[in-house]
Write an enzyme that holds these catalytic residues in place. Structure first.
Site, PDB file in Angstrom:
ATOM      1  N   HIS A  84       0.821  -1.222   0.000  1.00  0.00           N
ATOM      2  CA  HIS A  84       0.000   0.000   0.000  1.00  0.00           C
ATOM      3  C   HIS A  84       0.851   1.266   0.000  1.00  0.00           C
ATOM      4  O   HIS A  84       0.357   2.335  -0.311  1.00  0.00           O
ATOM      5  CB  HIS A  84      -1.068  -0.015   1.111  1.00  0.00           C
ATOM      6  CG  HIS A  84      -0.600   0.307   2.502  1.00  0.00           C
ATOM      7  ND1 HIS A  84      -0.298  -0.655   3.437  1.00  0.00           N
ATOM      8  CD2 HIS A  84      -0.409   1.483   3.137  1.00  0.00           C
ATOM      9  CE1 HIS A  84       0.054  -0.080   4.581  1.00  0.00           C
ATOM     10  NE2 HIS A  84      -0.006   1.219   4.426  1.00  0.00           N
ATOM     11  N   ASP A 219       1.254  -7.697   2.338  1.00  0.00           N
ATOM     12  CA  ASP A 219       1.355  -6.259   2.043  1.00  0.00           C
ATOM     13  C   ASP A 219       2.807  -5.805   1.859  1.00  0.00           C
ATOM     14  O   ASP A 219       3.357  -5.094   2.691  1.00  0.00           O
ATOM     15  CB  ASP A 219       0.681  -5.482   3.197  1.00  0.00           C
ATOM     16  CG  ASP A 219       0.358  -4.048   2.821  1.00  0.00           C
ATOM     17  OD1 ASP A 219       0.906  -3.563   1.820  1.00  0.00           O
ATOM     18  OD2 ASP A 219      -0.442  -3.420   3.537  1.00  0.00           O
ATOM     19  N   SER A 649       3.980   2.113   8.561  1.00  0.00           N
ATOM     20  CA  SER A 649       3.802   1.169   7.471  1.00  0.00           C
ATOM     21  C   SER A 649       5.126   0.965   6.770  1.00  0.00           C
ATOM     22  O   SER A 649       5.797   1.931   6.410  1.00  0.00           O
ATOM     23  CB  SER A 649       2.783   1.700   6.468  1.00  0.00           C
ATOM     24  OG  SER A 649       1.504   1.394   6.903  1.00  0.00           O
TER      25      SER A 649
END
Ligand code: ARG
Ligand code: GLU
Length: 715
Positions: A84, A219, A649
């Protein structure tokens, strides 16, 4: 007595440093946390984590793009981050013919890697406490002149540290401006895409699983940093070579097990741990509910149109994801804060603060007024907070046609000063914006947003916060007429007409656009916001910031023996905890990890967020996990009790030996209040197991040649 016990209990909860709470400044590990980290199993020294004298873990961790973290995993510039985080880069190389988002992308050699103009990787060269230099000469100053002097000092420090542009240097406040740190970065601008799994792996679970455990998202995406022949940052060039970083992370093949020590290094964006009770009350009872209400309306409209039309489903997928991301987090935050009795906890802490002040007569008098000032300021803020949220969510973000309106000059002053060539560039830029806008625009969806959201604005806000022309308009027209007389009369609703105008854009066009009914409506709202809301809102906010700085100073004095970490501010931090699951609610026990089997189970549910990937199924059925599996299973994701937030992240999850074992990408929903109050029982971060990453690269994508570059540790 009861009250006293509550106070003691509650203040312990609030600021006594729980083993797992906190986002620590890497230069202060020796002073604060290294002992506890080592007690929990960490085998490295503070100097191994952060050092300016030797290569340390910090040299392997970067700011990826504008809001993520990434890490170096080879001596040839290989960089690992989330799917992402790489999403827009992957998207920019995708088209209908070569759909890398759906199918994945794998460079099979360095020549096949794809350049990404604008994408950067920033390496932290050093950080230091520059409080003394920032505060120099400010002792006697107050208000605007204080701020001016601070700004001046900060600019000078930054300028000096940048060494004529060689580095990016930035000074940031910690503890609400009670301290200042300088951060010096080396910025690499040639960052190429190496590999990304298909979205059905990298985004597996989509919005259904977002913020949720048990999780099965792969991810991750892989990039490579390039440098010039001297190993220095350079703009993209065919002559550039893979960057040899000062340090890169060895990768452990040994997996993760319950109670293992686990550490994140990365760039957490924002937390608000030291808010007063009034602020927490406002978040729980007003700001979050208001924003949730508006976004629920938006998401309902998105869903309805996305279900009706597959084209809209693609166009609005990304808008839906970003709208729902915070929406879901805000809901979790309310639940989590209530569960912790957060308002009461803060009130009890404030009572302690008051007692502390009363018992010490040598303290600055300014502390006495902190709490009463908060009380008054948050009462003043309340209506403006509401109005601000409504305008932000509806006028500035919610309605697409208003966002389009924002692109056009409101008068021809600036335009007339441009020469012909510059005017041409503006036309081109506008044309590009139109193209991007209409690519992801659906008239029917936006028209419904327009009427629904404007009605909500009108119904929920006090008259004084709305321009009279607006309320008159809504009183006069029903929805259907509002669409016909305003939306459909606007040239902004007509792509081809608008393109013509933009092609011959000039001061006449600017004039004409100012009479356009949507632009007029938007400008009226915008102006009313600026004049009647924004100024007061910002003013109260800056008064709150001033009081909060004093409060923070008091907290630090009161708790001088405690370890208080500064709120996250998108600077490098270290956070640590243990691999562990949790009990989300009565009678339910979550394990610390998930496996490929769970993906197969989710395939059975028929949810479009769980798209089947044929090859992954085959690998599962033949149990072809290579050396990446463990006990006949293929591990996918796991949780730990580490304090993290947005910006983390892509952060490396590092084991006791300083080896990479996972890649952080999310938090569990029950613990999303950790931005305001951490709960060691409920707050868990979510990571992809590094073995799943390697399995996908090698077994799934056949790009195993990349593993040859990595330091895989098997003992
Ligand atoms: N919740 C994660 C974060 O805050 C992931 C968001 C992206 N994924 C999504 N389905 N919206 O950034
Ligand atoms: N997904 C978040 C990010 O993009 C991390 C999750 C969190 O907020 O902890 O940074």
């Amino acid at each position: 007595m009861k009250k006293l016990i509550l106070f003691v209990f509650v203040s312990m909860l609030c600021f006594s440093s729980m083993a797992k709470e906190g986002m620590w400044v890497p230069t202060l590990l020796e002073k604060y946390t290294i002992e506890e980290m080592q007690q929990m199993g960490f085998r490295l020294s503070a100097e191994d984590v952060y050092s300016v004298n030797q290569n340390s873990l910090k040299d392997a961790v970067v700011i990826f793009g504008r809001g993520c973290t990434g890490e170096m995993i080879s001596d040839k510039g290989l960089l690992l981050t989330n799917h992402h985080c790489g999403y827009s880069a992957i998207q920019s190389h995708s088209s209908v013919e070569q759909d890398y988002l759906s199918n994945g992308f794998w460079a099979m050699s360095q020549e096949e890697e794809l350049a990404n103009p604008g994408l950067t990787a920033k390496f932290l060269d050093r950080m230091e406490d520059v409080s003394d230099s920032v505060f120099a000469g400010t002792e006697q100053l107050e208000g605007d002149s204080l701020q001016a002097k601070l700004d001046y000092n900060i600019r000078r420090i930054q300028q000096q540290a940048s060494e004529e542009g060689k580095y990016e240097a930035i000074v940031k406040p910690l503890y609400f401006g009670n301290q200042y740190f300088l951060y010096v970065y080396q910025v690499f601008t040639d960052v190429r895409l190496v590999g990304a799994p298909p979205s059905a792996i990298g985004k597996f679970g989509g919005d259904t699983d977002n913020w949720m455990w048990p999780r099965h998202t792969g991810d991750f995406s892989i990039f490579r940093v390039y440098a010039n022949a001297n190993n220095e940052p350079a703009p993209y060039s065919e002559d550039n070579v893979p960057y040899k970083p000062k340090n890169w992370l060895p990768i452990s093949m040994n997996g993760v097990h319950p109670d293992d020590f686990m550490m994140l290094m990365g760039y957490p964006g924002t937390t608000q741990q030291y808010l007063p009770s009034q602020a927490v009350d406002m978040i729980i009872n007003q700001s979050n509910p208001d924003r949730i209400k508006i976004r629920t309306a938006i998401l309902d409209i998105f869903s309805k149109h996305m279900e009706q039309d597959p084209k809209v489903r693609i166009q609005y997928a990304s808008k839906y994801a970003s709208t729902s991301n915070s929406w879901k987090r805000w809901k979790g935050e309310i639940r989590g804060l209530n569960r912790l009795n957060a308002i009461m906890v803060k009130e009890a802490y404030e009572a302690d603060f008051e007692v502390w002040y009363m018992q010490n007569d040598t303290l600055e008098e300014a502390y006495a007024s902190v709490l009463p000032q908060f009380e008054q300021l948050y009462i003043n803020l309340q209506p403006y907070e509401k109005a601000n949220n409504y305008y932000q969510e509806i006028v500035f973000k919610g309605i697409d046609i208003f966002k389009l309106a924002e692109n056009f000059p409101r008068n021809d002053k600036g335009w007339n000063r441009l020469d012909g060539e510059k005017q041409g560039l503006v036309r081109k830029a506008l044309d590009q914006k139109m193209t991007d806008y209409f690519d992801d625009y659906d008239l029917g969806t936006d028209q419904e947003l327009f009427t629904e959201l404007l009605r909500l604005l009108r119904a929920d806000l006090d008259q004084s916060f709305l321009p009279k022309e607006f309320t008159d308009l809504l009183a006069k027209y029903n929805d259907e007429k509002l669409i016909r007389k305003v939306y459909q009369k606007s040239v902004l609703a007509d792509a081809s007409k608008l393109k013509e105008i933009v092609a011959e854009f000039d001061s006449k066009a600017i004039d004409k656009l100012q009479k356009d009914p949507v632009i007029k409506l938007y400008n009226g709202l915008r102006q009313h916001y600026q004049q009647n809301i924004e100024r007061v809102y910002q003013d109260i906010k800056s008064n709150i910031a001033r009081v909060q700085k004093q409060y923070m100073k008091g907290i630090m004095a009161m708790e001088k023996n405690a370890q208080l970490y500064p709120d996250a501010n998108f600077t490098m931090r270290v956070a640590y905890g243990k691999v562990e699951g949790y009990q989300p609610r009565d009678g339910v026990e979550y394990s610390h990890h998930t496996t490929l089997q769970g993906i197969m189970e989710k395939y059975q549910l028929g949810n479009p967020d769980y798209i089947e990937v044929e090859k992954l199924k085959t690998l599962y059925e033949t149990a072809d996990f290579g050396e990446y599996g463990e006990d006949g299973q293929m591990p996918v994701a796991y949780t730990a009790s580490i304090h993290s937030t947005g910006g983390n992240s892509g952060s490396p999850a590092i084991n006791a030996k300083g080896q990479l074992v996972g890649l952080n990408f999310d938090r569990c929903w029950e613990g999303t209040m950790s931005d305001i109050m951490f709960d060691p029982d409920q707050c868990r971060n979510i990571m992809v197991d590094i073995r799943y990453v390697l399995f996908i690269v090698d077994k799934f994508a056949g790009a195993g040649y990349l593993l040859d570059e990595m330091d895989l540790i098997r003992e």
